[in-house]
Design an enzyme around this catalytic site. Structure first.
Site, PDB file in Angstrom:
ATOM      1  N   ARG A  98     -11.883  -7.230  -2.693  1.00 23.85           N
ATOM      2  CA  ARG A  98     -10.972  -7.101  -1.562  1.00 23.85           C
ATOM      3  C   ARG A  98     -11.680  -6.375  -0.424  1.00 23.85           C
ATOM      4  NH1 ARG A  98     -10.092  -1.860  -1.270  1.00 23.85           N
ATOM      5  NH2 ARG A  98      -9.936  -0.624  -3.174  1.00 23.85           N
ATOM      6  N   GLY A 100     -11.604  -3.246   2.544  1.00 19.08           N
ATOM      7  CA  GLY A 100     -11.226  -1.849   2.507  1.00 19.08           C
ATOM      8  C   GLY A 100     -12.164  -0.981   1.703  1.00 19.08           C
ATOM      9  N   TYR A 104      -6.867   4.254  -5.567  1.00 19.86           N
ATOM     10  CA  TYR A 104      -6.534   4.653  -6.938  1.00 19.86           C
ATOM     11  C   TYR A 104      -5.341   3.861  -7.445  1.00 19.86           C
ATOM     12  CZ  TYR A 104      -4.462   7.399 -10.724  1.00 19.86           C
ATOM     13  OH  TYR A 104      -3.912   7.782 -11.932  1.00 19.86           O
ATOM     14  N   HIS A 105      -5.410   3.467  -8.713  1.00 29.16           N
ATOM     15  CA  HIS A 105      -4.253   2.934  -9.424  1.00 29.16           C
ATOM     16  C   HIS A 105      -4.095   3.711 -10.723  1.00 29.16           C
ATOM     17  CE1 HIS A 105      -4.104  -0.283  -6.590  1.00 29.16           C
ATOM     18  NE2 HIS A 105      -5.188  -0.871  -7.026  1.00 29.16           N
ATOM     19  N   ALA A 163       0.049   1.582  -0.354  1.00 26.96           N
ATOM     20  CA  ALA A 163      -1.241   1.084   0.133  1.00 26.96           C
ATOM     21  C   ALA A 163      -1.303  -0.433   0.000  1.00 26.96           C
ATOM     22  CB  ALA A 163      -2.386   1.726  -0.647  1.00 26.96           C
ATOM     23  N   PHE A 178      -0.526  -4.793  -3.122  1.00 27.00           N
ATOM     24  CA  PHE A 178      -0.007  -3.491  -2.711  1.00 27.00           C
ATOM     25  C   PHE A 178       0.142  -2.556  -3.905  1.00 27.00           C
ATOM     26  CE2 PHE A 178       3.705  -6.174  -3.577  1.00 27.00           C
ATOM     27  CZ  PHE A 178       4.442  -5.367  -4.446  1.00 27.00           C
ATOM     28  N   CYS A 195      -8.638   5.330   0.683  1.00 31.94           N
ATOM     29  CA  CYS A 195      -8.839   4.322   1.723  1.00 31.94           C
ATOM     30  C   CYS A 195      -9.836   4.769   2.781  1.00 31.94           C
ATOM     31  CB  CYS A 195      -7.512   3.920   2.375  1.00 31.94           C
ATOM     32  SG  CYS A 195      -6.286   3.323   1.199  1.00 31.94           S
TER      33      CYS A 195
END
Length: 250
Positions: A98, A100, A104-105, A163, A178, A195
Protein backbone atom coordinates in the site's frame (compact mmCIF):
# COMPACT_ATOMS: atom_id res chain seq x y z
CA UNK A 1 -1.23 5.31 6.08
CA UNK A 2 -1.67 7.27 2.85
CA UNK A 3 -1.66 11.06 3.06
CA UNK A 4 -3.32 12.83 0.12
CA UNK A 5 -3.14 16.43 -0.98
CA UNK A 6 -6.46 18.26 -0.74
CA UNK A 7 -8.53 17.87 -3.90
CA UNK A 8 -9.59 20.90 -5.89
CA UNK A 9 -12.45 19.02 -7.50
CA UNK A 10 -15.70 18.20 -5.71
CA UNK A 11 -15.95 14.66 -4.40
CA UNK A 12 -17.88 12.26 -6.61
CA UNK A 13 -21.04 10.58 -5.36
CA UNK A 14 -19.76 7.42 -3.60
CA UNK A 15 -22.87 5.54 -4.72
CA UNK A 16 -21.42 5.66 -8.24
CA UNK A 17 -18.03 4.41 -7.09
CA UNK A 18 -18.42 0.67 -7.76
CA UNK A 19 -18.45 -0.96 -11.17
CA UNK A 20 -21.13 -3.28 -9.74
CA UNK A 21 -23.37 -0.33 -8.92
CA UNK A 22 -25.81 -1.09 -6.13
CA UNK A 23 -25.27 -4.86 -6.21
CA UNK A 24 -24.92 -6.45 -2.76
CA UNK A 25 -21.51 -6.61 -1.11
CA UNK A 26 -20.32 -9.91 0.33
CA UNK A 27 -19.11 -9.35 3.90
CA UNK A 28 -16.68 -11.69 5.65
CA UNK A 29 -16.08 -11.45 9.42
CA UNK A 30 -13.51 -14.15 10.28
CA UNK A 31 -12.46 -12.87 13.71
CA UNK A 32 -8.73 -12.57 14.45
CA UNK A 33 -6.47 -13.41 11.50
CA UNK A 34 -2.65 -13.14 11.24
CA UNK A 35 -1.72 -10.24 8.99
CA UNK A 36 0.21 -12.23 6.33
CA UNK A 37 -2.71 -14.63 5.88
CA UNK A 38 -5.24 -11.81 5.53
CA UNK A 39 -2.97 -10.04 3.06
CA UNK A 40 -2.81 -13.23 1.00
CA UNK A 41 -6.62 -13.38 1.02
CA UNK A 42 -6.78 -9.79 -0.21
CA UNK A 43 -4.41 -10.39 -3.12
CA UNK A 44 -6.18 -13.55 -4.20
CA UNK A 45 -9.63 -11.99 -3.97
CA UNK A 46 -8.51 -8.84 -5.79
CA UNK A 47 -6.92 -10.81 -8.62
CA UNK A 48 -10.04 -12.92 -8.99
CA UNK A 49 -12.24 -9.81 -8.98
CA UNK A 50 -10.09 -8.18 -11.68
CA UNK A 51 -10.12 -11.36 -13.80
CA UNK A 52 -13.86 -11.86 -13.47
CA UNK A 53 -13.47 -15.16 -11.59
CA UNK A 54 -15.12 -13.48 -8.59
CA UNK A 55 -18.35 -11.70 -9.55
CA UNK A 56 -18.97 -9.91 -6.25
CA UNK A 57 -17.23 -7.13 -4.38
CA UNK A 58 -16.16 -8.22 -0.89
CA UNK A 59 -15.59 -6.49 2.42
CA UNK A 60 -13.48 -8.24 5.07
CA UNK A 61 -13.87 -7.02 8.67
CA UNK A 62 -11.44 -8.51 11.20
CA UNK A 63 -8.79 -8.05 13.88
CA UNK A 64 -5.07 -8.82 13.73
CA UNK A 65 -2.49 -9.94 16.27
CA UNK A 66 -0.01 -7.10 16.92
CA UNK A 67 1.78 -6.03 13.72
CA UNK A 68 3.48 -2.97 12.25
CA UNK A 69 3.07 -2.64 8.49
CA UNK A 70 5.41 -0.57 6.36
CA UNK A 71 4.00 1.04 3.21
CA UNK A 72 5.93 1.47 -0.02
CA UNK A 73 7.21 4.90 1.00
CA UNK A 74 7.81 4.07 4.66
CA UNK A 75 10.76 5.63 6.46
CA UNK A 76 12.30 2.87 8.61
CA UNK A 77 13.36 5.47 11.17
CA UNK A 78 9.65 5.77 12.02
CA UNK A 79 9.89 2.24 13.47
CA UNK A 80 11.12 3.05 16.98
CA UNK A 81 11.26 -0.29 18.80
CA UNK A 82 14.42 -2.36 18.41
CA UNK A 83 14.33 -6.08 17.55
CA UNK A 84 14.49 -7.17 21.19
CA UNK A 85 11.54 -4.97 22.13
CA UNK A 86 9.54 -6.18 19.16
CA UNK A 87 10.12 -9.80 20.19
CA UNK A 88 9.29 -9.12 23.83
CA UNK A 89 6.03 -7.38 22.91
CA UNK A 90 5.17 -9.96 20.24
CA UNK A 91 4.84 -7.44 17.41
CA UNK A 92 5.48 -8.57 13.85
CA UNK A 93 6.86 -6.22 11.15
CA UNK A 94 5.55 -6.67 7.59
CA UNK A 95 6.45 -4.56 4.50
CA UNK A 96 3.36 -4.20 2.28
CA UNK A 97 2.35 -2.76 -1.09
CA UNK A 98 0.00 0.00 0.00
CA UNK A 99 0.97 3.65 -0.03
CA UNK A 100 1.90 5.59 3.06
CA UNK A 101 4.26 5.03 5.94
CA UNK A 102 4.16 2.79 9.02
CA UNK A 103 1.01 1.86 10.91
CA UNK A 104 -0.11 -0.51 13.66
CA UNK A 105 -2.77 -3.20 13.77
CA UNK A 106 -3.65 -5.23 16.83
CA UNK A 107 -6.35 -6.69 19.08
CA UNK A 108 -9.11 -4.23 19.87
CA UNK A 109 -8.82 -2.54 16.48
CA UNK A 110 -11.39 -3.09 13.74
CA UNK A 111 -9.68 -3.47 10.36
CA UNK A 112 -11.62 -3.33 7.11
CA UNK A 113 -10.45 -4.53 3.71
CA UNK A 114 -12.90 -3.60 0.94
CA UNK A 115 -12.14 -5.53 -2.27
CA UNK A 116 -14.08 -3.32 -4.67
CA UNK A 117 -13.87 -2.90 -8.42
CA UNK A 118 -14.19 0.82 -9.09
CA UNK A 119 -15.20 2.70 -12.20
CA UNK A 120 -14.40 6.26 -13.26
CA UNK A 121 -13.23 7.27 -9.80
CA UNK A 122 -10.08 8.87 -8.45
CA UNK A 123 -8.38 7.26 -5.47
CA UNK A 124 -9.06 10.40 -3.44
CA UNK A 125 -12.82 9.94 -3.97
CA UNK A 126 -12.60 6.39 -2.68
CA UNK A 127 -10.61 7.52 0.36
CA UNK A 128 -13.19 10.21 1.12
CA UNK A 129 -15.92 7.57 0.95
CA UNK A 130 -14.06 5.43 3.50
CA UNK A 131 -13.69 8.48 5.75
CA UNK A 132 -17.43 9.13 5.50
CA UNK A 133 -18.17 5.52 6.49
CA UNK A 134 -15.99 5.87 9.59
CA UNK A 135 -17.45 9.27 10.49
CA UNK A 136 -21.02 7.92 10.32
CA UNK A 137 -20.17 4.83 12.37
CA UNK A 138 -18.51 6.97 15.05
CA UNK A 139 -21.53 9.27 15.20
CA UNK A 140 -23.65 6.27 16.18
CA UNK A 141 -21.68 5.97 19.45
CA UNK A 142 -21.65 9.71 20.13
CA UNK A 143 -18.18 10.52 18.78
CA UNK A 144 -17.70 13.41 16.37
CA UNK A 145 -15.02 12.30 13.97
CA UNK A 146 -13.73 14.74 11.38
CA UNK A 147 -11.41 15.07 8.40
CA UNK A 148 -8.24 17.10 8.78
CA UNK A 149 -7.02 19.22 5.81
CA UNK A 150 -3.97 17.68 4.17
CA UNK A 151 -4.33 14.30 5.87
CA UNK A 152 -6.31 11.14 5.35
CA UNK A 153 -8.18 9.33 8.07
CA UNK A 154 -10.63 10.42 10.74
CA UNK A 155 -9.61 12.57 13.67
CA UNK A 156 -10.88 13.70 17.06
CA UNK A 157 -9.08 16.97 17.54
CA UNK A 158 -5.41 16.31 16.76
CA UNK A 159 -5.64 12.58 17.49
CA UNK A 160 -6.34 10.00 14.82
CA UNK A 161 -9.02 7.43 15.61
CA UNK A 162 -9.36 5.93 12.12
CA UNK A 163 -6.46 5.37 9.69
CA UNK A 164 -6.77 4.73 5.96
CA UNK A 165 -4.26 3.28 3.51
CA UNK A 166 -5.24 1.82 0.16
CA UNK A 167 -3.92 0.33 -3.05
CA UNK A 168 -5.58 0.28 -6.47
CA UNK A 169 -4.66 -2.46 -8.92
CA UNK A 170 -4.37 -2.08 -12.68
CA UNK A 171 -7.86 -3.60 -12.86
CA UNK A 172 -9.15 -0.82 -10.57
CA UNK A 173 -9.69 -3.23 -7.70
CA UNK A 174 -8.97 -1.97 -4.19
CA UNK A 175 -6.98 -3.66 -1.44
CA UNK A 176 -5.99 -2.62 2.10
CA UNK A 177 -8.44 -0.17 3.64
CA UNK A 178 -9.09 1.26 7.10
CA UNK A 179 -8.35 0.66 10.77
CA UNK A 180 -10.64 1.95 13.53
CA UNK A 181 -9.22 2.12 17.05
CA UNK A 182 -11.93 0.66 19.26
CA UNK A 183 -9.97 -0.51 22.30
CA UNK A 184 -6.41 -1.43 21.22
CA UNK A 185 -3.39 -1.19 23.51
CA UNK A 186 -2.33 2.38 22.73
CA UNK A 187 1.12 1.66 24.18
CA UNK A 188 1.84 -0.35 21.02
CA UNK A 189 1.60 2.89 19.03
CA UNK A 190 4.62 4.24 20.95
CA UNK A 191 6.83 1.89 18.92
CA UNK A 192 6.23 3.88 15.72
CA UNK A 193 5.65 7.36 14.40
CA UNK A 194 2.10 6.54 13.23
CA UNK A 195 1.74 7.23 9.51
CA UNK A 196 4.97 9.24 9.76
CA UNK A 197 3.12 12.11 11.50
CA UNK A 198 5.27 13.15 14.46
CA UNK A 199 3.26 16.12 15.75
CA UNK A 200 -0.12 14.45 16.23
CA UNK A 201 -1.42 11.67 18.43
CA UNK A 202 -3.60 8.58 18.33
CA UNK A 203 -6.76 7.88 20.30
CA UNK A 204 -9.33 5.12 20.61
CA UNK A 205 -12.98 4.91 21.49
CA UNK A 206 -11.97 3.47 24.86
CA UNK A 207 -9.61 6.40 25.54
CA UNK A 208 -12.52 8.72 24.70
CA UNK A 209 -14.66 6.99 27.31
CA UNK A 210 -16.81 4.98 24.89
CA UNK A 211 -17.32 1.37 25.99
CA UNK A 212 -18.09 -0.62 22.86
CA UNK A 213 -16.81 -3.86 21.36
CA UNK A 214 -15.12 -4.45 18.02
CA UNK A 215 -18.13 -6.51 16.91
CA UNK A 216 -20.46 -3.65 17.85
CA UNK A 217 -18.45 -1.27 15.68
CA UNK A 218 -18.32 -3.79 12.83
CA UNK A 219 -22.14 -3.77 12.86
CA UNK A 220 -22.11 0.02 12.68
CA UNK A 221 -19.54 0.04 9.89
CA UNK A 222 -21.76 -2.33 7.89
CA UNK A 223 -24.73 0.01 8.35
CA UNK A 224 -22.65 3.02 7.31
CA UNK A 225 -21.39 1.19 4.20
CA UNK A 226 -24.99 0.49 3.23
CA UNK A 227 -25.77 4.22 3.50
CA UNK A 228 -22.64 5.60 1.83
CA UNK A 229 -22.19 3.05 -0.97
CA UNK A 230 -25.90 2.50 -1.60
CA UNK A 231 -25.61 -1.29 -1.36
CA UNK A 232 -26.73 -3.99 1.01
CA UNK A 233 -24.22 -6.31 2.69
CA UNK A 234 -24.70 -10.06 2.59
CA UNK A 235 -22.80 -12.27 5.08
CA UNK A 236 -20.54 -14.83 3.46
CA UNK A 237 -17.96 -17.41 4.49
CA UNK A 238 -14.37 -17.98 3.53
CA UNK A 239 -15.29 -21.39 2.11
CA UNK A 240 -17.77 -19.78 -0.26
CA UNK A 241 -15.19 -17.25 -1.50
CA UNK A 242 -11.97 -19.19 -1.82
CA UNK A 243 -13.20 -22.03 -4.07
CA UNK A 244 -14.31 -19.45 -6.61
CA UNK A 245 -10.75 -18.14 -6.92
CA UNK A 246 -8.82 -21.41 -6.66
CA UNK A 247 -7.76 -21.28 -10.31
CA UNK A 248 -6.05 -17.90 -9.85
CA UNK A 249 -4.57 -18.76 -6.46
CA UNK A 250 -2.70 -21.85 -7.66
Amino acid sequence: MDELAPSRRPAADPRSLRAAGGAPLAVLRPGTVPYPLAWDWQRRLAQARADGALERDVVVLLEHPPVYTLGRRADRTNLLFDEATLRRRGIEVVPVDRGGDVTYHGPGQLVGYPILQLVGMRVVDYVRALEEILIRALAEVGVTGARSPGYTGVWVGDEKVGAIGVRMSAGRVTTHGFALNVRPDLDDFTGIVPCGIADRGVCSLASLGVEVTVDDMADRIEAAMTQVLGATLEPTSLDSLLPSISKVAS
